[in-house]
Design an enzyme around this catalytic site. Structure first.
Site, PDB file in Angstrom:
ATOM      1  N   PHE A   1       0.853  -1.189   0.000  1.00 22.58           N
ATOM      2  CA  PHE A   1       0.000   0.000   0.000  1.00 22.58           C
ATOM      3  C   PHE A   1       0.883   1.231   0.000  1.00 22.58           C
ATOM      4  O   PHE A   1       1.745   1.379   0.861  1.00 22.58           O
ATOM      5  CB  PHE A   1      -0.939   0.040   1.213  1.00 22.58           C
ATOM      6  CG  PHE A   1      -1.898   1.199   1.123  1.00 22.58           C
ATOM      7  CD1 PHE A   1      -3.053   1.125   0.364  1.00 22.58           C
ATOM      8  CD2 PHE A   1      -1.609   2.398   1.772  1.00 22.58           C
ATOM      9  CE1 PHE A   1      -3.909   2.222   0.249  1.00 22.58           C
ATOM     10  CE2 PHE A   1      -2.468   3.492   1.657  1.00 22.58           C
ATOM     11  CZ  PHE A   1      -3.617   3.405   0.896  1.00 22.58           C
TER      12      PHE A   1
ATOM     13  N   ASP B   1       9.145   2.669   1.786  1.00 25.07           N
ATOM     14  CA  ASP B   1       7.972   3.418   2.237  1.00 25.07           C
ATOM     15  C   ASP B   1       7.840   3.197   3.738  1.00 25.07           C
ATOM     16  O   ASP B   1       7.362   2.153   4.195  1.00 25.07           O
ATOM     17  CB  ASP B   1       6.740   2.916   1.475  1.00 25.07           C
ATOM     18  CG  ASP B   1       5.458   3.625   1.899  1.00 25.07           C
ATOM     19  OD1 ASP B   1       5.443   4.251   2.978  1.00 25.07           O
ATOM     20  OD2 ASP B   1       4.462   3.528   1.154  1.00 25.07           O
TER      21      ASP B   1
ATOM     22  N   LYS C   1       2.416   9.592   8.189  1.00 27.91           N
ATOM     23  CA  LYS C   1       1.574   9.238   9.335  1.00 27.91           C
ATOM     24  C   LYS C   1       2.077   9.713  10.710  1.00 27.91           C
ATOM     25  O   LYS C   1       1.644  10.735  11.194  1.00 27.91           O
ATOM     26  CB  LYS C   1       1.343   7.720   9.350  1.00 27.91           C
ATOM     27  CG  LYS C   1       0.368   7.261   8.266  1.00 27.91           C
ATOM     28  CD  LYS C   1      -0.144   5.854   8.507  1.00 27.91           C
ATOM     29  CE  LYS C   1      -1.299   5.495   7.597  1.00 27.91           C
ATOM     30  NZ  LYS C   1      -0.941   4.942   6.296  1.00 27.91           N
TER      31      LYS C   1
HETATM   32  C1  LIG Z   1      -1.096   5.231   4.897  1.00 28.29           C
HETATM   33  C2  LIG Z   1       0.007   4.859   3.991  1.00 28.29           C
HETATM   34  C3  LIG Z   1       0.289   5.611   2.839  1.00 28.29           C
HETATM   35  C4  LIG Z   1      -0.570   6.760   2.405  1.00 28.29           C
HETATM   36  O1  LIG Z   1      -0.475   7.834   3.281  1.00 28.29           O
HETATM   37  P1  LIG Z   1      -1.524   9.030   3.160  1.00 28.29           P
HETATM   38  O2  LIG Z   1      -1.034  10.024   4.178  1.00 28.29           O
HETATM   39  O3  LIG Z   1      -2.876   8.476   3.469  1.00 28.29           O
HETATM   40  O4  LIG Z   1      -1.444   9.551   1.774  1.00 28.29           O
HETATM   41  C5  LIG Z   1       1.373   5.249   2.076  1.00 28.29           C
HETATM   42  N1  LIG Z   1       2.144   4.195   2.421  1.00 28.29           N
HETATM   43  C6  LIG Z   1       1.911   3.464   3.510  1.00 28.29           C
HETATM   44  C7  LIG Z   1       2.830   2.334   3.855  1.00 28.29           C
HETATM   45  C8  LIG Z   1       0.830   3.763   4.336  1.00 28.29           C
HETATM   46  O5  LIG Z   1       0.582   3.002   5.406  1.00 28.29           O
END
Ligand SMILES: *Cc1c(COP(=O)(O)O)cnc(C)c1O
Length: 427
Positions: A157, A248, A277
């Protein structure tokens, strides 16, 4: 079973499930806000530490933390003090000017990671977009690749913008949004042969793999930790070929894994990594950090109006300094152990229903058996009725991501609520 029936079930002791007397008017909400979310029937209006209260005055233990975001919990005195002072002083100016607190935050991040430079934005998706742009420009200008490809993992994700839903290896997020962004290729996670095959087979004519984008631990995709040997081999491949390793760290970074960055659990360093986050503790901020090729971006290549404004940077600096000053990583490690031990004990009582408990620090998942009738949202709804907020990570995994300041007593209380929720759902 719906949440309404659960909370109105007379068999539930009153103290653990006071009946919602006049539920929040969700019609008014849904008649004005786009229906992009399936919401639980709760309206939260106040929080303190790891607890939140809904509009009916009902108290919940918050093991969602805005989805791994409220690092210091709710209304943390240091964060309240910092953002109050900052908004009274200067909250936003443009990146047309130097912003001293932005540099202070960047310096803190550089001193506490492998990064050499930082770019600030506002969210995880935006941070990943920035990393994707950086990787593409690197491919064109440094590597001479005309058609760069980025490898990403299945069940990953990376966000909800067009490029990041394309990077996300889950068809459910891409359905109906085609045409997607070209230049991505998916491989199964924790499978080194798939990476080796893709790197060699996709190298043809103008086309070649320019970057590999992975989560150190897959969050939304089911709380799946990365395998150390897998990441070490990827690091080696990237060193040999000049392919960029992009991590990420949006969900797992900023202390959640028990180390400050998720990659520290894997014994490797990325070339580029992203954060969001937990970085601002609930104030929106994202970051792209690079160890190498930071000069690929030149003035005019990338920008963000809000990115790195004084308000968000002051908040993030407060979060980072508080984690360090209060030795919060140790709490993350200890509370994580306690939580996994407790969840494993609960899981042992339901061997047919629960497949596995896994995670790092305070990002943990309890996976239900694929053939069991129960879904993660059944358990989450039952837990809410027991006064515990949880969030699914896919249809079979229940995710536990409390604030990093959660106490021993709160973890115990959460475990008791999980125990009661499991007993109700399994009976
Ligand atoms: C939540 C998340 C995103 C997206 O972040 P947003 O602030 O909602 O755009 C991207 N990568 C990972 C691993 C996430 O958990």
């Amino acid at each position: 079973m719906s949440i309404e029936t659960l909370v109105q079930d007379p068999s539930i002791p009153a103290e653990s499930a006071p009946v919602l007397s006049s539920p929040y008017d969700s019609d008014e909400f849904n008649n004005s806000v786009m229906t992009t979310y399936a919401r639980f029937p709760l309206a939260l209006e106040r929080g303190n530490g790891c607890r939140v209260w809904d509009t009916e005055g009902r108290e919940y233990l918050d093991f969602v933390a805005g989805i791994a975001t409220c690092t210091l919990g709710h209304a943390h005195p240091a964060l309240v003090e910092t953002v109050t002072r900052q908004i009274q002083t200067l909250h936003h100016v443009s990146n047309l000017y130097y912003i001293p607190v932005q540099a202070q935050l960047a310096k803190w991040l550089i001193e506490h990671s492998c990064a050499e430079r930082v770019f600030f934005c506002n969210s995880g998706a935006e941070a990943n977009e920035g990393a994707i742009k950086l990787a593409r420009k690197y491919a064109h200008t440094v590597k001479g690749i005309d058609q760069p490809l980025i490898l990403t993992a299945k069940a990953s994700f990376h966000g909800r913008t067009l490029a990041t839903i394309t990077a996300t290896g889950q068809p459910k997020y891409q359905k109906d949004f085609s045409p997607l962004v070209p230049g991505f290729h998916y491989v199964p996670y924790n499978d080194i042969e798939a990476i080796e095959t893709a790197v060699s087979e996709l190298d043809e004519g103008d086309r070649a793999v320019a970057a590999i984008l992975l989560e150190p631990l897959q969050g939304e995709g089911g709380v799946r930790p990365g395998d150390i040997a897998y990441f070490q081999k990827i690091r080696k491949i990237c060193d040999e070929t000049g392919i960029l390793l992009i991590l990420d760290e949006v969900q797992v970074g900023v202390g959640r894994s028990g180390k400050f960055w998720g990659y520290e659990n894997l014994g490797i360093e990325p070339d580029i990594f992203t954060s969001a986050k937990g970085l601002g503790g609930g104030i929106p901020i994202g970051a792209v950090m690079c160890k190498k090729f930071c000069d690929v971006f030149q003035p005019g290549d990338h920008a963000s109006t809000f990115g790195g404004n004084p308000f968000a940077c002051a908040a993030a600096l407060c979060v980072c300094e508080t984690i360090e000053r209060d030795n919060i990583l140790q709490n993350v490690q200890e509370r994580g152990e306690q939580l996994r031990t407790g969840l494993s004990a609960i899981a042992a009582k339901y061997p047919n229903a629960v497949a596995e408990v896994r995670g790092w620090g305070l990002i943990n998942g309890m996976e239900l058996n694929p053939d069991s009738q129960t879904t993660s949202s059944d358990i989450v709804k039952a837990a809410i009725a027991e006064g515990l907020l949880l969030v699914p990570a896919g249809p079979k995994v229940i995710r536990f991501v409390p604030p990093l300041v959660v106490t021993e007593a709160e973890v115990d209380q959460a475990l008791q609520a999980v125990e009661r929720a499991m007993a109700k759902v399994m009976s």
